[in-house]
Design a protein around this motif. Structure first.
Motif, PDB file in Angstrom:
ATOM      1  N   PHE A   1       1.452  -5.934  -9.502  1.00 16.76           N
ATOM      2  CA  PHE A   1       2.735  -5.994  -8.774  1.00 16.76           C
ATOM      3  C   PHE A   1       2.503  -5.952  -7.274  1.00 16.76           C
ATOM      4  N   ALA A   2       1.610  -5.063  -6.821  1.00 15.78           N
ATOM      5  CA  ALA A   2       1.342  -4.926  -5.400  1.00 15.78           C
ATOM      6  C   ALA A   2       0.780  -6.222  -4.816  1.00 15.78           C
ATOM      7  N   ALA A   3      -0.122  -6.854  -5.547  1.00 17.38           N
ATOM      8  CA  ALA A   3      -0.716  -8.090  -5.073  1.00 17.38           C
ATOM      9  C   ALA A   3       0.313  -9.202  -4.989  1.00 17.38           C
ATOM     10  N   THR A   4       1.195  -9.263  -5.999  1.00 18.16           N
ATOM     11  CA  THR A   4       2.243 -10.283  -6.000  1.00 18.16           C
ATOM     12  C   THR A   4       3.236 -10.040  -4.870  1.00 18.16           C
ATOM     13  N   ALA A   5       3.625  -8.791  -4.706  1.00 12.19           N
ATOM     14  CA  ALA A   5       4.618  -8.461  -3.672  1.00 12.19           C
ATOM     15  C   ALA A   5       4.116  -8.783  -2.281  1.00 12.19           C
ATOM     16  N   SER A   6       2.814  -8.618  -2.057  1.00 10.64           N
ATOM     17  CA  SER A   6       2.254  -8.836  -0.727  1.00 10.64           C
ATOM     18  C   SER A   6       2.243 -10.307  -0.331  1.00 10.64           C
ATOM     19  N   THR A   7       2.434 -11.197  -1.306  1.00 14.24           N
ATOM     20  CA  THR A   7       2.414 -12.630  -1.016  1.00 14.24           C
ATOM     21  C   THR A   7       3.814 -13.208  -0.837  1.00 14.24           C
ATOM     22  N   ILE A   8       4.846 -12.380  -1.116  1.00  9.86           N
ATOM     23  CA  ILE A   8       6.240 -12.864  -1.016  1.00  9.86           C
ATOM     24  C   ILE A   8       6.703 -12.882   0.426  1.00  9.86           C
TER      25      ILE A   8
ATOM     26  N   HIS B   1       0.827  -1.212   0.000  1.00  8.09           N
ATOM     27  CA  HIS B   1       0.000   0.000   0.000  1.00  8.09           C
ATOM     28  C   HIS B   1       0.861   1.263   0.000  1.00  8.09           C
ATOM     29  N   SER B   2       2.152   1.099  -0.291  1.00  9.31           N
ATOM     30  CA  SER B   2       3.088   2.221  -0.290  1.00  9.31           C
ATOM     31  C   SER B   2       3.636   2.447  -1.699  1.00  9.31           C
ATOM     32  N   ILE B   3       3.710   3.690  -2.101  1.00  6.98           N
ATOM     33  CA  ILE B   3       4.268   4.061  -3.394  1.00  6.98           C
ATOM     34  C   ILE B   3       5.478   4.959  -3.174  1.00  6.98           C
ATOM     35  N   VAL B   4       6.585   4.577  -3.789  1.00  3.01           N
ATOM     36  CA  VAL B   4       7.846   5.307  -3.666  1.00  3.01           C
ATOM     37  C   VAL B   4       8.013   6.247  -4.857  1.00  3.01           C
ATOM     38  N   PHE B   5       8.543   7.437  -4.589  1.00  7.91           N
ATOM     39  CA  PHE B   5       8.878   8.400  -5.641  1.00  7.91           C
ATOM     40  C   PHE B   5      10.394   8.514  -5.691  1.00  7.91           C
ATOM     41  N   GLU B   6      10.960   8.272  -6.866  1.00  2.27           N
ATOM     42  CA  GLU B   6      12.411   8.181  -7.016  1.00  2.27           C
ATOM     43  C   GLU B   6      12.890   8.796  -8.322  1.00  2.27           C
ATOM     44  N   ASP B   7      14.192   9.083  -8.367  1.00  4.78           N
ATOM     45  CA  ASP B   7      14.814   9.583  -9.590  1.00  4.78           C
ATOM     46  C   ASP B   7      16.005   8.737 -10.018  1.00  4.78           C
ATOM     47  N   ALA B   8      16.351   7.690  -9.242  1.00  4.16           N
ATOM     48  CA  ALA B   8      17.575   6.931  -9.504  1.00  4.16           C
ATOM     49  C   ALA B   8      17.304   5.431  -9.561  1.00  4.16           C
TER      50      ALA B   8
ATOM     51  N   GLN C   1      -5.299   7.961  -9.086  1.00  7.37           N
ATOM     52  CA  GLN C   1      -4.885   7.204 -10.259  1.00  7.37           C
ATOM     53  C   GLN C   1      -3.636   6.377  -9.964  1.00  7.37           C
ATOM     54  N   LEU C   2      -2.711   6.949  -9.195  1.00  2.83           N
ATOM     55  CA  LEU C   2      -1.487   6.230  -8.876  1.00  2.83           C
ATOM     56  C   LEU C   2      -1.766   4.955  -8.092  1.00  2.83           C
ATOM     57  N   PHE C   3      -2.669   5.012  -7.139  1.00  5.56           N
ATOM     58  CA  PHE C   3      -2.954   3.824  -6.342  1.00  5.56           C
ATOM     59  C   PHE C   3      -3.675   2.755  -7.153  1.00  5.56           C
ATOM     60  N   GLY C   4      -4.263   3.151  -8.268  1.00  6.50           N
ATOM     61  CA  GLY C   4      -4.911   2.161  -9.133  1.00  6.50           C
ATOM     62  C   GLY C   4      -3.959   1.501 -10.105  1.00  6.50           C
ATOM     63  N   LEU C   5      -2.757   2.057 -10.240  1.00  4.65           N
ATOM     64  CA  LEU C   5      -1.770   1.512 -11.167  1.00  4.65           C
ATOM     65  C   LEU C   5      -0.905   0.452 -10.484  1.00  4.65           C
ATOM     66  N   GLY C   6      -0.489  -0.523 -11.256  1.00  6.60           N
ATOM     67  CA  GLY C   6       0.428  -1.535 -10.746  1.00  6.60           C
ATOM     68  C   GLY C   6      -0.179  -2.446  -9.707  1.00  6.60           C
ATOM     69  N   ALA C   7      -1.487  -2.654  -9.781  1.00 10.14           N
ATOM     70  CA  ALA C   7      -2.163  -3.489  -8.793  1.00 10.14           C
ATOM     71  C   ALA C   7      -1.620  -4.922  -8.804  1.00 10.14           C
TER      72      ALA C   7
ATOM     73  N   GLU D   1      13.981  -1.655 -17.154  1.00 18.28           N
ATOM     74  CA  GLU D   1      14.076  -3.030 -16.655  1.00 18.28           C
ATOM     75  C   GLU D   1      13.233  -3.293 -15.409  1.00 18.28           C
ATOM     76  N   PHE D   2      12.679  -2.258 -14.794  1.00 16.36           N
ATOM     77  CA  PHE D   2      12.017  -2.429 -13.503  1.00 16.36           C
ATOM     78  C   PHE D   2      10.519  -2.704 -13.665  1.00 16.36           C
ATOM     79  N   ASP D   3      10.067  -3.833 -13.091  1.00 19.24           N
ATOM     80  CA  ASP D   3       8.662  -4.192 -13.198  1.00 19.24           C
ATOM     81  C   ASP D   3       7.786  -3.509 -12.146  1.00 19.24           C
ATOM     82  N   ASN D   4       8.402  -2.782 -11.218  1.00 12.73           N
ATOM     83  CA  ASN D   4       7.622  -2.093 -10.191  1.00 12.73           C
ATOM     84  C   ASN D   4       7.362  -0.632 -10.511  1.00 12.73           C
TER      85      ASN D   4
END
Length: 232
Positions: A225-232, A164-171, A217-223, A199-202
């Motif tokens: 990946f988020a679902a998969t990550a939560s099961t790891i 449920h967390s979204i990171v903002f990055e430049d690198a 809109q951002l929280f609706g994107l990449g659902a 190359e990044f799938d996230n």
């Protein structure tokens, strides 16, 4: 049903403020004083997101004591602040985005590899600290990016799960740290072009600045990946 706590986690340098060119200039000057010639583009790609002592050890050798490394860090960061101070400003759209996020009860955090003096210089210098629920810096974690430590601690302090967390990055190293944390990432092309992150799938979105982004809109994107990550 109560909605899970959501969080926006912002890298600081190159993301909240467009300052990476000044960091690079200060590093090049620092190394030039010591007879080292460093390629600027290669240096950024290899080090952006790493802690100062990690960079020192890589370029100057692992023989440095903790005290010696601290003195060198102080020299370099003092040079950076001197260079960047006249230009200090947030990236376009940042203030509006965090206001919109707060109105939707999205927790806000900073997760940076910067030392405390630079955090004070940026967040307090721009009167931003009060907007954030958590501020995590180099002094709070043992390892810099691409290790996920700084993002995981920021999410924990916000009471938000990684999915449920979204990171903002430049690198790239920061986006990789977000991926290892199980978090989606928004890339700002303040420093590198979009192709550098192919190359990044996230990565769920690439933008020039914050004015191009919408909170819901951002929280609706990449659902997926988020679902998969939560099961790891």
């Amino acid at each position: 049903m109560t909605q899970a706590q959501r969080a926006f986690i912002f890298d600081m340098d190159g993301t909240i403020v467009d300052n990476m060119a000044f960091h690079t200039k200060s590093w090049l000057a620092f190394f030039e004083r010591r007879g080292h010639t460093v390629d600027a583009d290669e240096f950024f790609r290899a080090t952006a997101g790493r802690q100062g002592h990690e960079i020192m050890a890589h370029y100057l050798g692992g023989h440095l004591t903790k005290e010696e490394s601290a003195l060198l860090d102080f020299e370099k960061e003092s040079l950076y602040r001197e260079l960047y101070a006249p230009h200090r400003a947030t990236v376009k759209g940042f203030d509006a985005l965090i206001a919109a996020a707060k109105s939707r009860r999205v927790a806000l955090a900073v997760a940076t590899a910067a030392p405390n003096d630079n955090i004070v210089f940026t967040l307090d210098g721009l009167a931003l600290r009060g907007h954030f629920d958590a501020v995590v810096g180099a002094a709070d974690v043992a390892r810099g990016k691409p290790n996920p430590d700084v993002f995981l601690l920021a999410a924990q302090r916000c009471g938000a799960a990684p999915e449920h967390s979204i990171v903002f990055e430049d690198a790239p190293l920061g986006v990789e740290a977000a991926r290892r944390a199980g978090m989606r990432a928004v890339v700002l092309t303040t420093t590198l072009p979009a192709e550098a992150f192919a190359e990044f799938d996230n990565v769920i979105c690439v933008a020039r600045d914050f004015s191009e982004l919408d909170v819901e809109q951002l929280f609706g994107l990449g659902a997926d990946f988020a679902a998969t990550a939560s099961t790891i």
